[in-house]
Design a protein around this motif. Structure first.
Motif, short mmCIF file in Angstrom:
data_model
loop_
_atom_site.label_atom_id
_atom_site.label_comp_id
_atom_site.label_asym_id
_atom_site.label_seq_id
_atom_site.Cartn_x
_atom_site.Cartn_y
_atom_site.Cartn_z
N SER A 1 10.31 4.50 9.18
CA SER A 1 9.46 4.12 8.04
C SER A 1 8.20 3.43 8.53
CB SER A 1 10.23 3.19 7.10
OG SER A 1 11.38 3.85 6.60
N GLY B 1 10.57 11.68 5.98
CA GLY B 1 9.55 10.68 5.69
C GLY B 1 8.16 11.28 5.62
N VAL C 1 7.76 13.03 2.35
CA VAL C 1 7.57 12.03 1.28
C VAL C 1 6.12 11.56 1.26
CG1 VAL C 1 8.18 9.71 0.51
CG2 VAL C 1 9.98 11.29 1.25
N TYR D 1 3.15 12.13 -1.55
CA TYR D 1 2.42 10.96 -2.06
C TYR D 1 0.92 11.21 -2.02
CZ TYR D 1 0.19 6.36 -1.89
OH TYR D 1 -0.63 5.29 -2.09
#
Length: 595
Positions: free
Chosen positions: A43, A161, A164, A168
């Motif tokens: 992350s 990730g 994602v 976004y």
């Protein structure tokens, strides 16, 4: 004949992989911590491009230089980077720790299983092939845990990730990028299909190389005496070439389907992204930060994909190797075990064979209807030409092989009723070619049996007249013994094997050509030891030199697996049969008469 492993199907590979994962159950705690750290590190790493995008679009492009905000972004960016490095280091260490523990378990599982396999398995399986499975194949499996799985998990989470973050930034463009995944899946599936065949071939050739190498080293004396170096080199070179060809096939596959194929897909993806932003720029302004972040994420997306593809080679090799290891672990050709719930103990050591027939391959009988009885204190001698079945009787008595027909009794109890511990503790076996372990003299007599004291070791050595030569060695009973006792003479090794047997104080004594490797002078002294060893014990002796068994209570003359004569020395001479011919031949008093 060496067993050749089958090529694993996709279904077989899934079973092997699930079985490998089952070893992780004992390490759930460490794995959970490692996964949490992996999520945190991933992350933190993914947030980097987003922070740069914010800096470009919110501060750099509009020329807004808010010192506090920029410093905050810088500190957060550096903090995330340092945190990512720390988390990834710790999680990688934990994954490696778990992996090494699992490999230790697997190696112990396979080694323990080999210890329990029956001698029939070793009769037809080259030692080098077994060594290859326990060492090379488990080492390949180690790479699965140490390198592959950790990388797969880390990169898989990283890819999620990245998607994602892409959704976004721009959901529509991220959706188009999803179509790249089926292409990558097709490349991986195609690679696995063909590489499993090549890796199976490579593993098989490596086992053959180890087998040939082991055979060459063990038989180096014969190779040099009979000038077989050229032939052995040719055979080794042939197997080595086959191993090389298998590697070359897989290298070609790697060169085609690993990085080049993924790089091509990466170029297509970059073209899609640039085309998309080019079309958008015709009608509206493009945010440079978003473009930078997307291109950066694409680059970061295909780097883990490339790592996955490169690790896929190790993954496939590990699955094939694990299949070979599990084939050995699952092999059901175990050494014969105790049957029944009773736990008899040997007291007298009386041995009885009742109509025993035996075959090694299940087809050709090497023993046919053998019956005899040996009581405590008696000596039974077995004589006959090579291949007559003498050693097979010993193999049956020692329960090295399962009995097919007839019964064997010890003290009136069936042989199968005794536990291995009870049988091995009370039946002493002295072979023609005794095996010595690396260590010292005392450890080779005691065999790490802590129940045998130092005094009993010395007593056993004196009993068989081995103490005199041991005392002359530098270090005495602590004198080092090289591999297979190569620094000792054959007679000295034989004397140590006598001492090893007598240290156990067995109730049954089995001598398989026990004096064959002993010189005449040593034999005279050892005959006295043998006489005392036989006192109060049931003794079964295989002998080629008939002069060593003149005092046997009964002599069985074997021919082609059958008892053709029986009686004591004098009775057999009076019969003037096969025993009489063998005796005269050894005495040099008669011509060889064809049988």
């Amino acid at each position: 004949m060496q067993h050749k492993d089958k090529v694993l199907t996709a279904k077989d590979q899934k079973k092997v992989f699930r079985r490998l994962l089952s070893y992780t159950k004992k390490h759930k705690g460490l794995l959970i911590i490692a996964f949490l750290l992996l999520l945190l590190g991933t992350s933190a790493e993914i947030m980097g491009p987003i922070l740069i995008k914010i800096f470009i679009d919110d501060y750099l492009t509009p020329r807004i230089f808010d010192t506090t905000a920029i410093i905050t972004l810088t500190i957060v960016y550096l903090g995330l980077h340092v945190g990512s490095v720390i988390c990834n280091y710790v999680q990688l260490f934990l994954f490696h720790k778990v992996a090494l523990s699992i490999i230790r378990e697997i190696r112990m599982d396979v080694f323990s299983k080999v210890q329990r396999l029956g001698l029939s398995f070793f009769d037809r399986t080259p030692a080098g092939g077994l060594v290859s499975r326990i060492t090379n194949d488990t080492e390949a499996v180690k790479e699965l845990y140490v390198t592959v799985l950790a990388t797969f998990v880390q990169n898989f989470i990283f890819l999620i990730g990245i998607f994602v973050a892409m959704f976004y930034l721009n959901p529509q463009l991220a959706f188009f990028c999803l179509f790249l995944l089926p292409l990558i899946y097709i490349v991986m599936k195609t690679y696995r299909k063909y590489s499993s065949r090549f890796y199976a071939d490579m593993s098989e050739r490596l086992s053959q190389l180890n087998g040939k190498l082991n055979e060459s080293i063990q038989g180096m004396t014969i190779i040099q005496i009979f000038r077989q170096e050229k032939r052995m080199r040719t055979e080794f070179e042939d197997i080595n070439d086959q191993h090389q060809q298998a590697w070359l096939k897989n290298m070609k596959l790697d060169g085609l389907l690993l990085r080049p194929a993924v790089d091509f897909i990466a170029i297509v993806a970059l073209m899609i992204v640039l085309s998309y932003f080019s079309i958008i720029s015709l009608n509206s302004p493009v945010e440079i930060g978003v473009l930078y972040a997307f291109v950066n994420y694409l680059d970061r997306f295909f780097e883990p994909v490339n790592q996955l593809m490169m690790r896929l080679s190790l993954f496939q090799q590990a699955i094939v190797s694990a299949g070979r290891v599990f084939t050995l672990v699952d092999h059901d050709e175990l050494a014969p075990e105790k049957i029944g719930s009773a736990h008899p103990k040997m007291k007298e050591g009386e041995v009885e064979f009742h109509n025993v027939s035996f075959s090694y391959d299940g087809k050709t009988e090497v023993l046919k209807d053998i019956s005899f009885t040996v009581k405590k204190g008696q000596t039974l001698a077995l004589v006959g030409h090579t291949g007559s079945g003498k050693s097979s009787i010993v193999n049956v008595l020692m329960r090295f092989y399962p009995l097919q027909k007839g019964e064997v009794y010890i003290d009136g109890q069936r042989l199968e009723a005794y536990s291995n511990e009870e049988l091995r503790q009370n039946v002493g076996l002295v072979l023609q070619d005794p095996f010595m372990y690396t260590g010292d003299i005392a450890s080779n007599i005691r065999l790490h049996n802590e129940m045998i004291t130092d005094e009993e070791v010395v007593e056993a050595a004196r009993f068989v007249h081995a103490d005199s030569f041991i005392q002359q060695l530098q270090g005495g009973y602590h004198a080092p013994v090289a591999e297979r006792g190569s620094t000792l003479s054959s007679g000295q090794r034989q004397l140590l094997s006598f001492a090893r047997t007598m240290a156990l104080k067995p109730k049954i004594l089995v001598l398989d050509e026990a004096t064959a490797s002993v010189d005449t002078e040593t034999e005279e002294s050892i005959q006295d030891a043998l006489y005392r060893m036989r006192e109060g014990r049931t003794t079964i002796a295989i002998a080629h030199r008939l002069s060593t068994i003149k005092d046997a209570d009964e002599i069985l003359v074997l021919h082609q697996g059958e008892i053709v004569e029986r009686g004591n020395h004098q009775q057999l001479l009076e019969k003037e049969g096969l025993y009489h011919k063998m005796y005269l031949l050894q005495q040099g008093g008669a011509e060889v008469i064809p049988l």
